[in-house]
Design an enzyme around this catalytic site. Structure first.
Site, PDB file in Angstrom:
ATOM      1  CB  CYS A 143      15.049 -37.732   2.301  1.00 29.58           C
ATOM      2  SG  CYS A 143      14.152 -39.302   2.092  1.00 29.58           S
ATOM      3  CB  SER A 183       7.062 -36.012  -3.051  1.00 24.98           C
ATOM      4  OG  SER A 183       8.459 -35.795  -3.047  1.00 24.98           O
ATOM      5  CG  ASN A 193      10.621 -42.532   4.141  1.00 26.69           C
ATOM      6  OD1 ASN A 193      10.233 -43.428   4.865  1.00 26.69           O
ATOM      7  ND2 ASN A 193       9.783 -41.697   3.542  1.00 26.69           N
ATOM      8  CG  MET A 199       7.456 -37.433   0.893  1.00 24.09           C
ATOM      9  SD  MET A 199       5.684 -37.245   0.526  1.00 24.09           S
ATOM     10  CE  MET A 199       5.477 -35.490   0.806  1.00 24.09           C
ATOM     11  N   GLY A 200       8.936 -39.197   4.972  1.00 27.50           N
ATOM     12  CA  GLY A 200       9.193 -39.187   6.407  1.00 27.50           C
ATOM     13  C   GLY A 200       9.122 -37.797   7.006  1.00 27.50           C
TER      14      GLY A 200
END
Length: 390
Positions: free
Chosen positions: A103, A304, A105, A313-314
């Site tokens: 992830c 996602s 973020n 999403m990062g």
């Protein structure tokens, strides 16, 4: 089944546009310190999954892919790294924790959490300035450097940095993803920057497959019947559209070599991601503000865990920056072609600028590092109570 709950030290944090429950590995029950069924059972119960009602009312999850997340951090045994970071994406309505990706973020929150938890050597933390927390991302075997601002010897959380998709401003945290492409060096798993993907519901469409940040399948918005300005409600309320994107994801995952059969996609929900791109247009973001055409290089919408993401999403942002920097990809074409080292894209909540520098080597394209700015904040810390008989 025990009739008592156990107490586990935990921290609830926001990182970028995501939230998750963070644990120090040493604080987990003995049975959950090792990967396996016991750990998955614990994290599922912490988050409140599986929940057939889709609300995660009896846990810490927020009933979205962005808020159904867990993180385990430990002192790193890897040379020149401070901590190991393991990410678990918890399914909402299924008894399943996906460990196949990162992830991006929450990566921003790993640095502050590591400092708060005493996992970073105190001699490396200045009285005022920035500390580079060197993170080993266990899921994808990559290095992430989190630049954490320090004020008066403590992590600075508040500030004036604004991030579309997050309501309140906070301190800026720069996150560097080093060599974010696939560990085997195959950033484009088929060797092509554009492939043809045969999807039963659509026929043959163009796709760009990339392993950078997170495995991602990019398609042109028009080829899937969209325009690129869609918001969450436009896609997530359309069961036919969601089924189409899941079909694209499954067929693309086979082409990328991530799975052998379409049926395996069910047990690999976190990766790959599917995103559709379009040339810049003026649109209205989910907050109601207008995003002018001149503010973006392209538009991107990504899914996602089976739903359109409310922002981006990062890790998918890393994939976007990487693909945009390589001439000829669908992302690059939507952004106006040519080689570039940064791109500003429009997503449902607003805009985001990300950077990546591509180099063409004998073994193919390579990204030295991808860079983005996020923010992070501790929301709550203490102990979480959870039924856990192990």
């Amino acid at each position: 089944m025990t009739n008592k709950q156990i107490k586990v030290p935990a921290t609830y944090m926001r990182g970028g546009t995501s939230k998750g429950v963070f644990f120090n590995l040493e604080d987990l029950p003995e049975a959950a310190k090792m990967a396996g069924e016991a750990r998955d059972e614990l994290l599922l119960r912490v988050i409140g999954s599986p929940d057939p009602y889709g609300k995660q009312t009896d846990g810490m999850g927020g009933a979205t892919s962005s808020t159904s997340k867990t993180v385990i951090v430990s002192k790193s045994s890897k040379p020149n790294h401070d901590v190991d970071y393991l990410f678990g994406q918890v399914a909402i309505d299924k008894p399943f924790v996906d460990w196949s990706g990162n992830c991006g973020n929450l990566s921003a929150a790993v640095g502050p959490f590591a400092i708060h938890s005493g996992l970073v050597d105190l001699t490396r933390i200045p009285e005022n300035g920035v500390v580079e927390v060197r993170v080993w991302q266990v899921n994808i075997q990559k290095t992430i450097i989190v630049h954490v601002p320090i004020t008066n010897g403590e992590v600075q959380e508040l500030g004036d940095f604004e991030l579309d998709g997050v309501t309140f401003p906070a301190a800026e945290i720069r996150v560097d993803f080093l060599d974010p492409a696939d560990g085997n060096g195959s950033m484009f798993p088929t060797g092509n920057v554009v492939d043809f993907l045969d999807v039963p519901e659509l026929g043959c469409i163009k796709a760009t497959y990339i392993n950078a940040g997170i495995p991602t399948i990019f398609v042109d918005a028009k080829s899937v019947g969209n325009c690129g300005t869609e918001l969450q409600s436009d896609i997530n309320s359309d069961s036919k559209a969601l089924a189409l994107f899941e079909s694209i994801r499954a067929h693309g995952a086979v082409e990328m070599g991530l799975i052998d059969t379409l049926e395996e996609a069910e047990s690999r929900q976190h990766t790959p991601k599917v995103a559709f791109v379009a040339k810049p247009q003026t649109y209205k973001a989910s907050s109601g503000k207008t995003v002018p055409v001149e503010d973006t290089d392209l538009l991107v919408r990504a899914l996602s865990m089976g739903q359109l993401h409310h922002a981006m999403m990062g890790t998918a942002a890393v994939a976007i920056a990487s693909a945009a920097s390589v001439p000829g990809t669908l992302v690059n074409l939507a952004a106006g072609e040519g080689q570039r080292e940064s791109v500003t894209f429009g997503h449902p909540s607003g805009t985001l600028k990300v950077g990546a520098k591509a180099l063409q080597t004998e073994s193919g394209w390579k990204i030295e590092r991808a860079i983005m700015s996020r923010s992070a904040r501790v929301i709550m810390e203490g102990v979480i109570r959870v039924p856990f008989p192990k």
